[in-house]
Write a protein that holds these residues in place. Structure first.
Motif, mmCIF file in Angstrom:
data_model
loop_
_atom_site.group_PDB
_atom_site.id
_atom_site.type_symbol
_atom_site.label_atom_id
_atom_site.label_comp_id
_atom_site.label_asym_id
_atom_site.label_seq_id
_atom_site.Cartn_x
_atom_site.Cartn_y
_atom_site.Cartn_z
ATOM 1 N N CYS A 1 46.466 32.354 40.634
ATOM 2 C CA CYS A 1 47.500 33.109 40.777
ATOM 3 C C CYS A 1 48.814 32.713 41.399
ATOM 4 O O CYS A 1 48.394 32.544 42.937
ATOM 5 C CB CYS A 1 47.154 34.629 40.941
ATOM 6 S SG CYS A 1 45.854 35.328 39.741
ATOM 7 N N GLY A 2 50.035 32.913 40.868
ATOM 8 C CA GLY A 2 51.093 32.581 41.995
ATOM 9 C C GLY A 2 50.956 30.884 42.581
ATOM 10 O O GLY A 2 50.738 30.025 42.099
ATOM 11 N N GLN A 3 51.361 30.898 43.991
ATOM 12 C CA GLN A 3 51.168 29.541 44.577
ATOM 13 C C GLN A 3 52.013 28.453 43.966
ATOM 14 O O GLN A 3 51.298 27.465 43.808
ATOM 15 C CB GLN A 3 49.785 29.218 44.774
ATOM 16 C CG GLN A 3 48.956 30.047 45.471
ATOM 17 C CD GLN A 3 49.523 30.402 46.949
ATOM 18 O OE1 GLN A 3 50.477 30.047 47.483
ATOM 19 N NE2 GLN A 3 48.769 31.538 47.596
ATOM 20 N N LEU A 4 53.095 28.679 43.461
ATOM 21 C CA LEU A 4 54.042 27.626 42.724
ATOM 22 C C LEU A 4 54.295 26.415 43.519
ATOM 23 O O LEU A 4 54.046 25.368 43.137
ATOM 24 C CB LEU A 4 55.143 28.350 42.179
ATOM 25 C CG LEU A 4 55.170 29.614 41.244
ATOM 26 C CD1 LEU A 4 56.508 30.239 40.735
ATOM 27 C CD2 LEU A 4 54.367 29.185 40.014
ATOM 28 N N GLU A 5 54.445 26.721 44.660
ATOM 29 C CA GLU A 5 54.971 25.530 45.504
ATOM 30 C C GLU A 5 53.573 24.628 45.858
ATOM 31 O O GLU A 5 53.628 23.419 45.719
ATOM 32 C CB GLU A 5 55.684 26.010 47.017
ATOM 33 C CG GLU A 5 55.880 24.783 47.772
ATOM 34 C CD GLU A 5 56.482 25.078 49.118
ATOM 35 O OE1 GLU A 5 56.812 24.451 50.155
ATOM 36 O OE2 GLU A 5 57.227 26.285 48.911
ATOM 37 N N ALA A 6 52.586 25.448 46.091
ATOM 38 C CA ALA A 6 51.155 24.639 46.499
ATOM 39 C C ALA A 6 50.605 23.901 45.264
ATOM 40 O O ALA A 6 50.212 22.638 45.099
ATOM 41 C CB ALA A 6 50.130 25.539 46.980
#
Length: 524
Positions: A206-211
């Protein structure tokens, strides 16, 4: 008339093998069995195994004095894989077999004359073929392993009685053993096992687009990355899914990985050569020997070598011992591990992608939320200093993994699946292989952005324009980047450009690479 019997075997020091010339001589003297040439304990014990196996194969060894010499005499010989070569040399010296000097014999003998494959058959077969000896005689249960090596011509037998007959011998019939045993040929295989079915999908994160993007860049160019964030933010989940976006291993690397695993005792894949990138995640209590290799006697590969071609993930990285972490500095630069011992120097390949995960502080909440952090400034500093500056300088990207919001958790699977990301990564990897092959000998051996020499990136046709690299030069002038850091940001910038299909990094690509290098420090 008897003479000197000669056969061949292989001895290993790491993945490097040496051809062993086995000589046997029969003397007109009292019965005995002398074994020369620096044999280890398991080889010394082979004398009794061989005598029993020969008797139970229907062709006992000579009753005169048998002397066996293992050449080169100055190289230590290890393991029971030499049993078959020794007994065949003894038979040849007695005139009982013919043509035994052609192939390489690699098998252990049971007391009943049965043949057993060695755990490191793949590594032994690789060494034999690389030395120019393609004809291999192995145990029937090791045919599949030896046949993984391209160019190997493999014959397998289940019993010494059958080997003797195959080389012109006439042993007496043995109860329970068929008089004529056909050589076991390698089974037909599809040759490669691809995919990563046992690896989770990045769509589950879920999320964590940059990582996620940082892992994509790392996979595309072969870069190392540090994920820093609170417990439960998803660092481990992200790292465990990285093998699923890496390109399949080339055949040479896949064979090396299989050979390294065979030294650990792992059986090869039954369906062919496994080209899935490996994933090694040792516990933070692992010793230096467990991490980079070692042990008593012959040094064995550690997690760094077992991760060759794939990912070495160190969760809770600051909790590893300082000596173990510092031991990674050599393989991070050279792509290999050298283990020096009194008897020999052993070298293992270790070109892996390092993924480190760390909390911002001992309590895990020191990421700016001052009300929840229980650590003093001194405690936070000591915790962060467990990852030394020289080690972090070799890590290309340092990414801050922020805690998820309730909305992100409720949204569920919102990210791209690994398969789609893997296609972009494969295209980027293909582009850089083509580019660096065209660059000539200086960069041609690199084939990935993470391995391109600094001289290639700073001078000549691949040097960026001064205006494009201006942010990097400014970071060096202000002390934010070292010379090594400058090179690593340039390499990451090329990977960012490759992912978007560009021929050369732009100023924006350099800014992205610099941000990925410094982001975790800014958010700490």
């Amino acid at each position: 008339m008897s003479g000197i019997g000669r056969t061949r075997s292989i001895t290993l020091a790491g993945l490097r093998g040496s051809v062993v010339e086995v000589e046997a001589d029969i003397a007109q003297s009292l019965p005995g069995f002398t074994l020369l040439g620096l044999p280890d304990q398991s080889l010394q014990e082979s004398r009794d195994r061989i005598r029993s196996a020969a008797r139970n194969a229907g062709l006992p060894l000579t009753r005169r004095h048998l002397t066996v010499n293992l050449l080169p005499a100055g190289v230590h010989k290890r393991g029971s894989c030499h049993d078959l070569a020794i007994v065949m040399a003894a038979y040849a010296a007695d005139g009982a077999v013919r043509g035994a000097h052609g192939p390489v014999f690699l098998a252990e003998l049971g007391l009943d004359g049965s043949l057993h494959g060695a755990a490191d058959t793949v590594a032994l077969a690789m060494a034999a073929v690389e030395a120019g000896h393609r004809d291999l005689v192995v145990a029937a249960d090791a045919v599949g392993q030896a046949a993984l090596v391209p160019g190997a011509r493999v014959r397998g037998y289940g019993h010494l009685h059958h080997v003797v007959r195959a080389f012109g011998g006439r042993p007496d019939p043995v109860p329970g053993v068929a008089s004529h045993g056909q050589a076991v040929e390698p089974a037909t295989r599809d040759g490669r096992e691809e995919g990563a079915s046992n690896v989770g999908d990045l769509a589950e994160v879920c999320g964590q687009l940059e990582a996620r993007y940082a892992l994509e860049v790392a996979a595309a160019g072969g870069h190392h990355v540090l994920l820093r964030g609170r417990p439960g933010a998803g660092k481990t989940m992200l790292a465990e899914r990285m093998p699923g976006i890496l390109p399949p291993l080339d055949d040479r690397t896949a064979l090396q990985v299989t050979a390294l695993r065979s030294l650990r005792g792992d059986a090869p894949s039954p369906s062919g050569l496994d080209t899935r990138p490996p994933f090694e995640a040792p516990h933070h209590s692992a010793s230096t020997a467990a991490l980079v290799g070692g042990g008593a006697g012959l040094a064995r590969p550690g997690a760094a070598s077992l991760a060759h071609g794939g990912v070495l993930f160190l969760d809770e990285a600051p909790e590893f011992s300082r000596s173990a972490l510092e031991a990674l500095r050599q393989p991070l630069e050279s792509g290999r591990v050298q283990l020096h011992r009194a008897l020999a120097t052993v070298e293992y390949p270790a070109r892996f992608q390092l993924v480190l995960a760390a909390n911002p502080c001992p309590c895990g909440h020191g990421d700016g939320a001052a009300t929840s952090c229980e650590c003093s400034v001194a405690q936070r500093r000591r915790y962060r200093e467990r990852l030394s500056g020289p080690l972090l300088d070799r890590v290309d990207m340092q990414v801050s993994v922020q805690p998820l919001t309730g909305a992100e958790l409720s949204a569920g699977r919102t990210g791209e699946p690994s398969a789609r990301i893997a296609r972009r990564v494969a295209n980027a990897a293909r582009a850089q292989r083509h580019r660096w092959r065209q660059a000539g000998d200086t960069a041609g051996a690199a084939l990935s952005n993470a391995r391109v020499p600094a001289s290639v990136l700073r001078h000549g046709r691949f040097a960026l324009a001064p205006s494009t690299r201006a942010p990097l030069d400014a970071a060096v002038d202000t002390g934010l980047l070292s010379g090594r850091g400058h090179t690593r940001v340039l390499r990451v910038a090329w990977s960012v450009a490759d992912l978007r299909g560009a021929d050369c990094p732009s100023r924006d690509d350099v800014d992205v690479a610099l941000h990925l290098r410094q982001n975790a420090e800014e958010n700490a």
